[in-house]
Design a protein around this motif. Structure first.
Motif: not given
Length: 468
Positions: A47-62
């Motif tokens: 479902d292209r409308t489903l998103k998971f936007e989590n800045h903290a998770f992204h920053e930790i992963a990077i």
């Protein structure tokens, strides 16, 4: 019949081997394309409308990816310092460039809402830089090792650090310029995809199949598929996150290859394949076998030298006594006697005084050869003093020993020895004989008796054999 059976056995084995090799390659291909299955699933069913936007998770992963990238960069650099392989040098630069560029992708996560292009641009830029350097790395495979000075030269590494920082600045300028948009990002990602596919194609065309390079090929395939996923996805949707996971999987797999290189040969080119291991093991075993044979020959030479008189080649006194001891034990066990001959060249001092020691040495050598010819098939001649010799005659009675002693005496008296000065020298020999049993059953008794009879021969005119 045996040949036919062997051929029949070999043919099924070759067929099974071919099938097994094909199966192993298909498994590798299937494993390398696992990300493609996931991409296809999300592309057709997400479902292209489903998103998971989590800045903290992204920053930790990077942040984790950046630290892991720095560690792999360092390990690759250590491997390069050890082996000097250009492949490792370019791989190390690929890791390092990716880290310096990709770190800003995480640092600018907070700009995702009001400056989306600054946030996104560093992702494809880092993958593009890495794909370029990894392709150069593959093209340098098997090239001669870099000289030691280049491996630690600070100017070279500082230059590349500046280049990567300049790329960071250029990406920032692009992301904040009027050219910012989805098109430049897609162009960078498409180029990274193309270079990664080209990398895999070159790997297959060059038929590079060592274990670490197989890992390299699967990793680069993952990088290509991650770029494809990024092109098909959009920020924060499931395809976009899958693209990160695919890239991370390829990066982790490649880092595993680097770790294996570090823990073994610190080289990607000279790592072990099954064929290489077999060949090297066979080579090492051949070298070991050759070394053992050489050691055995050396030991035999040392044993020969330790048991031989260096001038005449006859046995020395120590070795002769050992042989007599063994013969005594055998005679006591079997009840079969043996005999000893004590020999002394007559007036040998006169030869040395008249002709010199070189001529005397030649006479001694010729005498030993004459003895050996006279006692064949026996070969128990030993030099026990200057011109004193002993002969061991196994399983020989006193009468037979007397006949052999007479042959030695006659051969010596009838031989003219040529000295180095060209002079001809004649000499005679006196011989005393003893027999095990009748003359004693110990070495001392036998030697004493033989010596006494030798001196008896000397006192009664020399050039004679005495057995009583």
């Amino acid at each position: 019949m045996r040949v036919t059976t062997a051929m029949q056995t070999e043919e099924p084995f070759a067929l099974i081997r071919l099938i097994t090799q094909s199966y192993a390659r298909l498994v590798l291909v299937a494993f390398a394309l696992v990300p493609a299955y996931l991409i296809g699933y999300l592309y057709f069913f997400q479902d292209r409308t489903l998103k998971f936007e989590n800045h903290a998770f992204h920053e930790i992963a990077i942040a984790v990816a950046t630290l892991e990238g720095l560690f792999v960069t360092y390990v690759t650099w250590q491997c390069y310092r050890s082996s000097g392989e250009p492949l490792l040098r370019w791989m190390m630069l690929g890791f390092f460039g990716f880290v310096l560029i990709y770190a800003l992708h995480g640092a600018f996560t907070g700009f995702a809402h009001h400056d989306i292009w600054l946030f996104l641009a560093y992702g494809p830029a880092s993958r593009l830089a890495m794909s370029v350097l990894l392709l150069v790395a593959l093209l340098s495979y098997r090239q001669p090792a870099d000289p030691a000075g280049r491996r630690v030269g600070r100017r070279y590494w500082l230059t590349w650090t500046i280049i990567f920082l300049v790329v960071d600045v250029l990406v920032a300028l692009l992301a904040t310029s009027r050219f910012a948009g989805i098109a430049p990002l897609r162009l960078m990602e498409s180029t990274a995809l193309t270079l990664s596919v080209l990398n895999v194609a070159v790997l297959m065309l060059r038929r590079i199949r060592s274990p670490l390079m197989v890992i390299y090929g699967i990793s680069v395939t993952s990088f290509a598929l991650s770029s494809l996923a990024f092109l098909l996805g959009s920020p924060w949707n499931h395809m976009w996150w899958l693209a990160h996971v695919i890239f991370a999987s390829g990066f982790f797999l490649l880092s595993y290859g680097v770790a294996q290189a570090f823990l073994t040969t610190r080289s990607f080119a000279t790592i072990y394949s099954h064929e290489e291991l077999t060949a090297r093991l066979a080579e090492a075993m051949a070298r070991t076998e050759s070394a053992l044979q050489e050691l055995q020959r050396t030991n035999q030479k040392l044993e020969h030298l330790a048991a031989t008189d260096p001038l005449t080649g006859a046995a020395n006194r120590r070795h002769f006594i050992e042989r007599v001891e063994a013969e005594v034990a055998r005679a006591r066990r079997d009840g079969v006697p043996f005999s000893l001959l004590a020999l002394d060249l007559d007036n040998f001092k006169w030869v040395n005084d008249a002709y010199g020691h070189q001529v005397g040495d030649t006479v001694l050598q010729g005498f030993v050869q004459a003895c050996l010819d006279a006692i064949r098939p026996y070969n128990g001649v030993a030099r026990v003093g200057g011109e004193e010799f002993m002969v061991l005659l196994s399983r020989t009675s006193l009468d037979a020993a007397l006949a052999i002693g007479e042959r030695i005496r006659a051969a010596t008296a009838g031989t003219t020895f040529a000295g180095e000065t060209g002079r001809k020298v004649s000499i005679t020999v006196s011989i005393g004989i003893s027999q095990f049993g009748s003359d004693g059953d110990t070495i001392d008794a036998l030697l004493r008796t033989a010596d006494q009879r030798l001196y008896h021969a000397k006192r009664h005119g020399r050039n004679r054999v005495t057995a009583t």
